[in-house]
Structures are given as C-alpha cells and as structure tokens.
Design a protein around this motif. Sequence first.
Motif, mmCIF file in Angstrom:
data_model
loop_
_atom_site.group_PDB
_atom_site.id
_atom_site.type_symbol
_atom_site.label_atom_id
_atom_site.label_comp_id
_atom_site.label_asym_id
_atom_site.label_seq_id
_atom_site.Cartn_x
_atom_site.Cartn_y
_atom_site.Cartn_z
ATOM 1 N N PRO A 1 0.826 -1.206 0.000
ATOM 2 C CA PRO A 1 0.000 0.000 0.000
ATOM 3 C C PRO A 1 0.864 1.261 0.000
ATOM 4 O O PRO A 1 2.072 1.202 0.279
ATOM 5 N N HIS A 2 0.257 2.376 -0.282
ATOM 6 C CA HIS A 2 0.997 3.643 -0.339
ATOM 7 C C HIS A 2 1.716 3.938 0.970
ATOM 8 O O HIS A 2 2.856 4.429 0.963
ATOM 9 N N ALA A 3 1.076 3.646 2.095
ATOM 10 C CA ALA A 3 1.691 3.930 3.394
ATOM 11 C C ALA A 3 2.988 3.146 3.567
ATOM 12 O O ALA A 3 3.946 3.639 4.186
ATOM 13 N N TYR A 4 3.033 1.938 3.030
ATOM 14 C CA TYR A 4 4.248 1.127 3.136
ATOM 15 C C TYR A 4 5.368 1.744 2.300
ATOM 16 O O TYR A 4 6.531 1.789 2.742
ATOM 17 N N SER A 5 5.043 2.198 1.097
ATOM 18 C CA SER A 5 6.058 2.820 0.246
ATOM 19 C C SER A 5 6.652 4.055 0.912
ATOM 20 O O SER A 5 7.866 4.293 0.837
ATOM 21 N N ILE A 6 5.805 4.831 1.577
ATOM 22 C CA ILE A 6 6.292 6.012 2.303
ATOM 23 C C ILE A 6 7.204 5.588 3.449
ATOM 24 O O ILE A 6 8.284 6.168 3.655
ATOM 25 N N LEU A 7 6.789 4.580 4.225
ATOM 26 C CA LEU A 7 7.616 4.103 5.339
ATOM 27 C C LEU A 7 8.974 3.622 4.846
ATOM 28 O O LEU A 7 10.012 3.932 5.450
ATOM 29 N N LEU A 8 8.987 2.866 3.759
ATOM 30 C CA LEU A 8 10.252 2.367 3.224
ATOM 31 C C LEU A 8 11.157 3.517 2.801
ATOM 32 O O LEU A 8 12.358 3.535 3.120
ATOM 33 N N MET A 9 10.608 4.508 2.108
ATOM 34 C CA MET A 9 11.426 5.640 1.675
ATOM 35 C C MET A 9 11.896 6.476 2.857
ATOM 36 O O MET A 9 13.032 6.967 2.879
ATOM 37 N N GLN A 10 11.045 6.631 3.867
ATOM 38 C CA GLN A 10 11.459 7.365 5.069
ATOM 39 C C GLN A 10 12.600 6.653 5.783
ATOM 40 O O GLN A 10 13.534 7.295 6.294
ATOM 41 N N THR A 11 12.544 5.328 5.818
ATOM 42 C CA THR A 11 13.604 4.546 6.459
ATOM 43 C C THR A 11 14.899 4.661 5.681
ATOM 44 O O THR A 11 15.985 4.829 6.262
ATOM 45 N N LEU A 12 14.821 4.603 4.359
ATOM 46 C CA LEU A 12 16.012 4.796 3.528
ATOM 47 C C LEU A 12 16.569 6.203 3.698
ATOM 48 O O LEU A 12 17.802 6.398 3.710
ATOM 49 N N ASP A 13 15.701 7.184 3.842
ATOM 50 C CA ASP A 13 16.148 8.559 4.105
ATOM 51 C C ASP A 13 16.921 8.636 5.423
ATOM 52 O O ASP A 13 17.964 9.303 5.510
ATOM 53 N N ARG A 14 16.402 7.971 6.460
ATOM 54 C CA ARG A 14 17.078 7.962 7.765
ATOM 55 C C ARG A 14 18.473 7.361 7.643
ATOM 56 O O ARG A 14 19.441 7.889 8.194
ATOM 57 N N ILE A 15 18.566 6.265 6.903
ATOM 58 C CA ILE A 15 19.856 5.603 6.714
ATOM 59 C C ILE A 15 20.821 6.515 5.963
ATOM 60 O O ILE A 15 21.984 6.689 6.356
ATOM 61 N N ARG A 16 20.358 7.100 4.880
ATOM 62 C CA ARG A 16 21.233 7.966 4.077
ATOM 63 C C ARG A 16 21.669 9.195 4.856
ATOM 64 O O ARG A 16 22.814 9.654 4.739
ATOM 65 N N ASN A 17 20.761 9.757 5.664
ATOM 66 C CA ASN A 17 21.118 10.929 6.465
ATOM 67 C C ASN A 17 22.230 10.599 7.448
ATOM 68 O O ASN A 17 23.171 11.390 7.643
ATOM 69 N N LEU A 18 22.147 9.428 8.060
ATOM 70 C CA LEU A 18 23.168 9.001 9.017
ATOM 71 C C LEU A 18 24.490 8.708 8.315
ATOM 72 O O LEU A 18 25.573 8.930 8.877
ATOM 73 N N ALA A 19 24.403 8.205 7.078
ATOM 74 C CA ALA A 19 25.603 7.838 6.318
ATOM 75 C C ALA A 19 26.203 9.020 5.566
ATOM 76 O O ALA A 19 27.322 8.934 5.068
ATOM 77 N N GLY A 20 25.446 10.107 5.454
ATOM 78 C CA GLY A 20 25.928 11.255 4.703
ATOM 79 C C GLY A 20 25.843 11.079 3.200
ATOM 80 O O GLY A 20 26.601 11.682 2.444
ATOM 81 N N ILE A 21 24.893 10.233 2.755
ATOM 82 C CA ILE A 21 24.695 10.021 1.323
ATOM 83 C C ILE A 21 23.661 11.012 0.825
ATOM 84 O O ILE A 21 22.508 10.965 1.236
ATOM 85 N N VAL A 22 24.084 11.908 -0.051
ATOM 86 C CA VAL A 22 23.191 12.946 -0.573
ATOM 87 C C VAL A 22 23.231 12.919 -2.097
ATOM 88 O O VAL A 22 24.320 12.933 -2.689
ATOM 89 N N PHE A 23 22.059 12.875 -2.712
ATOM 90 C CA PHE A 23 22.002 12.928 -4.167
ATOM 91 C C PHE A 23 21.985 14.381 -4.633
ATOM 92 O O PHE A 23 21.490 15.272 -3.923
ATOM 93 N N PRO A 24 22.527 14.663 -5.816
ATOM 94 C CA PRO A 24 22.688 16.051 -6.272
ATOM 95 C C PRO A 24 21.407 16.882 -6.211
ATOM 96 O O PRO A 24 21.457 18.054 -5.800
ATOM 97 N N ASP A 25 20.276 16.331 -6.613
ATOM 98 C CA ASP A 25 19.044 17.109 -6.629
ATOM 99 C C ASP A 25 18.540 17.460 -5.244
ATOM 100 O O ASP A 25 17.645 18.296 -5.100
ATOM 101 N N GLU A 26 19.098 16.817 -4.219
ATOM 102 C CA GLU A 26 18.652 17.097 -2.846
ATOM 103 C C GLU A 26 19.398 18.269 -2.229
ATOM 104 O O GLU A 26 19.072 18.682 -1.134
#
Length: 327
Positions: free
Chosen positions: A302-327
């Motif tokens: 469901p849509h809520a799951y897709s949001i949760l997955l992306m939010q979790t990946l965002d948390r991981i990337r923020n902690l790792a310092g992974i930033v994509f150019p458009d961000e």
Amino acid sequence: MNKIRWGILGTGTIAHKFASDLKRVENAELVAVGSRSLQGAKVFCGEFDIPLSFGSYEELAACNEIDIVYIATPNHLHHPNTLLCLNHGKAVLCEKPFALNAKQASEMIGLARRKNVFLMDALWTKFLPHYQKMLDIVKSGELGAIKMVRANFGFQANAKPDSRLLNPELGGGSLMDIGIYNVFAALDILGEPDEISVSINSTAQGIDEQCAVVFKYQNGAMASLFSSISANLETEVEICGTLGRLKLTAPFYDSTSVLEQDADGKKTVIRTEKEGGLGYQYEARHATRCLLEGNTQSTVVPHAYSILLMQTLDRIRNLAGIVFPDE
C-alpha cells in the motif's frame, strides 16, 4: 475491462525480464514500449512481438491504448516518469526504488490519489510464494519472539567509473540498488526501527560501495543488514526467534529461494510452488487484478508502506551522509 493493456517505459535489462514474465499473466497483454530512441523501442518490440513502439517517454504516456505503465528506467527517473504517466491518467507500476526520497514518493502518491489512478511500488520479492510463506510463519508465532534478523545482499560489480551504480546523479550506491531488499525484509519482519546506526565505505563519487546498517527495537530485537557492490555475499535472510530459526536461502530475493526452518535442532526444508519464469509475473498479476477490481492501491504494497520504506532509507542515508545532487 476484461484485459489490461500494459506499456513499458524503458528498454533495459529489467524491462526485458518483466516483458518475458508478463506473458504468464492472465488478462494482461503488452501492447507498447517507449524508449529514448525509436530504434531502441522497435528492437525491443521485435523481441516480444509488441504492436506499438514510441521514441519518447511522452508519446508512450499519451497513448490511449494503454491502461498501465511499468516504469523500468534508472533510479533518478522514477519520480519524473511516474508523474508523467499519472498526469496522462495512466496507472503505474514503478520499479524500485520507488523514488530517491520520501518527499518524491509523497508527491507521486499525492498525484495518484488526486487523479484516482492506481500506483504501486514494484517490490517484486514481496509477491513471491516463498516470501509470502515466510511472512505467514513469522506471523503464526512458530518461531516465537523474533530477536534477530540478518540480511545480506552483495555482488562484485566491477563497475566502470561511469556506471549508474557509481553515479550519485543516477541514484547509485549499494543501499538504493540492492540494500533496499534487506531494509524492506527487516521492516516486514520487525517493523519500523526505534534506532538506526550506519557505517559505509564511500567511493570517490560519494556513494556507498558497502553499507552496514543496524536496526534496534525497544523490545530487544535487532536487525543486521549489509549490502555491497564490491564483494560477493551469501545473499540470504536469517530470522532468529526464541523457538527456532528460519532462513531464506540465497538468493533470497528471487523465486529460486527456499525456506530452511530449524526448531529444536530439527531442520526442515519448505518448498513453495513454482510456476516457471523469473518471478516478475506475481507482481504483474497482482497489479492487473487491482486494475480489474478498480483498486487504486495494492493491499500487499500500500501507499503507506512505500512512504515508510522511503522514510527509512532517508534515515539511513542521512546518518551515512549520502546525498544525491538534486537534494
């Protein structure tokens, strides 16, 4: 409608796999493909006997003979390509990662809801019989309280410097390309983590070549998730509970995996029904059924799951310092 007409946007490896398995789906037919070049689209159409070929993504999205589009383009294009198709009233099955971040995912879902059009994250593994059986066993309590999940996914890419895997502008890196499988497995088994810790090996381009993630939960459970595009790992998932263990054998993400259950020292191999193909027909069949039933989102993803997955990946990337150019 008694038959759903599919279009594919993109002509790469994943598009070929999906087109091959779509032949196994009842009430579905592949009628069109769109590429950045007309020649590329025509070659693809010749391989799969597809009637309509388009030399641009815009032409495919505007075609009135298509009900749903499978987005099979590189990671950084999933967001704009999905918006393009939704704005033309087309249902969308978007290849993972659904977007590059939760903000993009929310925009995609918001547009789909305003248009009242079906949109689904193409997490194909979640539809495979062995994965569904794994979830049933976990939910049944047979393993007791789950204390640890270990998930590894890695291969030696030997990628060239200009490869999409190493290019931050294309959403490259091990986490977004393959680590996402580890992350959604942990979410499915243990839920949203209370704490996350991350360690990565960065490339000169600024993406993660290797990524080690630990999820911690207030109930004492943990998940250890490791992804790599520089080492061949035993790509499997192990679930450890107070009453036993369950393993999804390598490669855990595809239809060849089987389940190995260990309870009181007794090992049992659990094999689920196989129907041939590569395994993409399961998600395609589900999406086709959703359209036939008039649904605008999936019950499995469901849509809520897709949001949760992306939010979790965002948390991981923020902690790792992974930033994509458009961000």
